[in-house]
Write a protein that holds these residues in place. Structure first.
Motif, PDB file in Angstrom:
ATOM      1  N   THR B   7       8.454  -9.902   0.677  1.00  0.00           N
ATOM      2  CA  THR B   7       9.162  -8.758   1.260  1.00  0.00           C
ATOM      3  C   THR B   7       8.397  -8.307   2.501  1.00  0.00           C
ATOM      4  O   THR B   7       7.179  -8.193   2.476  1.00  0.00           O
ATOM      5  CB  THR B   7       9.255  -7.578   0.267  1.00  0.00           C
ATOM      6  N   ASP B 104      10.512  -4.300  -1.258  1.00  0.00           N
ATOM      7  CA  ASP B 104       9.261  -4.294  -2.032  1.00  0.00           C
ATOM      8  C   ASP B 104       9.374  -3.335  -3.218  1.00  0.00           C
ATOM      9  O   ASP B 104       8.937  -3.636  -4.325  1.00  0.00           O
ATOM     10  CB  ASP B 104       8.067  -3.931  -1.145  1.00  0.00           C
ATOM     11  N   CYS B 113       6.367 -10.625  -6.096  1.00  0.00           N
ATOM     12  CA  CYS B 113       6.453 -10.347  -4.654  1.00  0.00           C
ATOM     13  C   CYS B 113       5.119 -10.444  -3.936  1.00  0.00           C
ATOM     14  O   CYS B 113       4.101 -10.013  -4.472  1.00  0.00           O
ATOM     15  CB  CYS B 113       6.959  -8.923  -4.424  1.00  0.00           C
ATOM     16  N   LYS B 115       3.970  -8.523  -0.903  1.00  0.00           N
ATOM     17  CA  LYS B 115       4.447  -7.377  -0.135  1.00  0.00           C
ATOM     18  C   LYS B 115       3.698  -7.273   1.192  1.00  0.00           C
ATOM     19  O   LYS B 115       2.491  -7.075   1.216  1.00  0.00           O
ATOM     20  CB  LYS B 115       4.258  -6.088  -0.942  1.00  0.00           C
TER      21      LYS B 115
END
Lengths: 191, 191
Positions: B7, B104, B113, B115
């Motif tokens: 993300t 996120d 994820c 981030k």
């Protein structure tokens, strides 16, 4: 030409100092951590000439106001000025890694800095400070909160910049998520 | 097993979207940005333009929140819910890069994820938005301040997290200092 310097700010327990040492070792350049700088500053503090020189490096604003009224300086202010001069001298000597002591701010105009911030979540740091520094009466979480608060306040007071704000650094890394060795590798490649 | 998703949050003009696209290309995974907006438009029945605009704007202050919520969801709230579902679905489908839209936060429990936050100084971004988007009546600096403020407010409103705070991301990169290609390379290696 300005020397290339890596400055590392870090949350307590994030492994920032370890990352700095490993990085310096791999790059074959010296690493100066907060303890060493403080020691150098205190040793140099015995010389009056050095203190006078250090005064020239005082940042503007509130502190320089204090400097003009020498009688009003606290021990912390004197130490700050000495550290200021020590860090500037070290960066002038050659490329190096400097951990802590607001070096990013101090060297903003005098060195070619890669400004790094290392952080990690509470769980990772709590586990790490117990491993590295042992148990204390305070819980690890309380120790972390206390230290973080002091570092942020120190940074804010002397630099007027927000500690841990991404925009103040060139790269911020979560050592808990990415791993300490991975952080070292990223920085080595960037350097 | 959770899919690996990158993300990317970014300051306007920092090149975050370009970094996301290049990274996805190198990794051979999809990048959702304009595509995501299109999909949102289809599902919601709103016009694509409306969604692009609304996505940047948090609902008004506390009072407007109360008055609107007392009776019904605002259009912005409906849009948020749609985005939430679309992003969750995309991340479930497979590994991908998602730029913006608070992904996120939305994926915090449902995906593995990385981030990322991309930022750069005002000078770099001002130059870049004129190159990429052309001149406007407002100065580039004013456009940047305006956009940053709206994005921060939007993020804060829906996630209750501070936008641009290093601790909220695994890695934050200054694309102005490090260069866009170097950012892509760091993220590719991390992934």
């Amino acid at each position: 030409m300005k020397n290339r310097v890596v400055t590392i700010s870090r949350e307590f327990g994030s492994g920032g100092r370890t990352i700095g040492r490993k990085l310096a070792e791999e790059l074959g350049i010296p690493c100066y951590d907060a303890e060493l700088i403080q020691q150098l500053a205190q040793e140099s503090g015995f010389s009056e000439d050095y203190i006078r020189d250090a005064g020239e490096y005082a940042p503007g604003g509130y502190l320089s106001l204090l400097s003009n009224r020498a009688f009003a300086l606290t021990n912390e202010d004197v130490l700050w000025e000495l550290q200021y001069k020590v860090i500037t001298d070290l960066a002038e000597k050659g490329p190096c890694v400097i951990v802590g002591r607001c070096a990013d701010y101090i060297l903003r105009d005098t060195a070619d800095c890669l400004k790094v911030f290392i952080h990690a979540d509470m769980g990772f740091r709590a586990k790490r400070i117990v491993e590295v520094y042992g148990e204390r009466e305070q819980s690890p979480e309380q120790r972390l909160k206390d230290k973080d608060k002091r570092r942020a306040a120190y940074h804010r007071f002397y630099t007027n910049m927000k500690w841990g704000h991404a925009q103040n650094y060139h790269i911020c890394l979560d050592s808990g998520k990415l791993g300490i060795d991975s952080c070292v590798e990223i920085l080595r490649q960037l350097y």
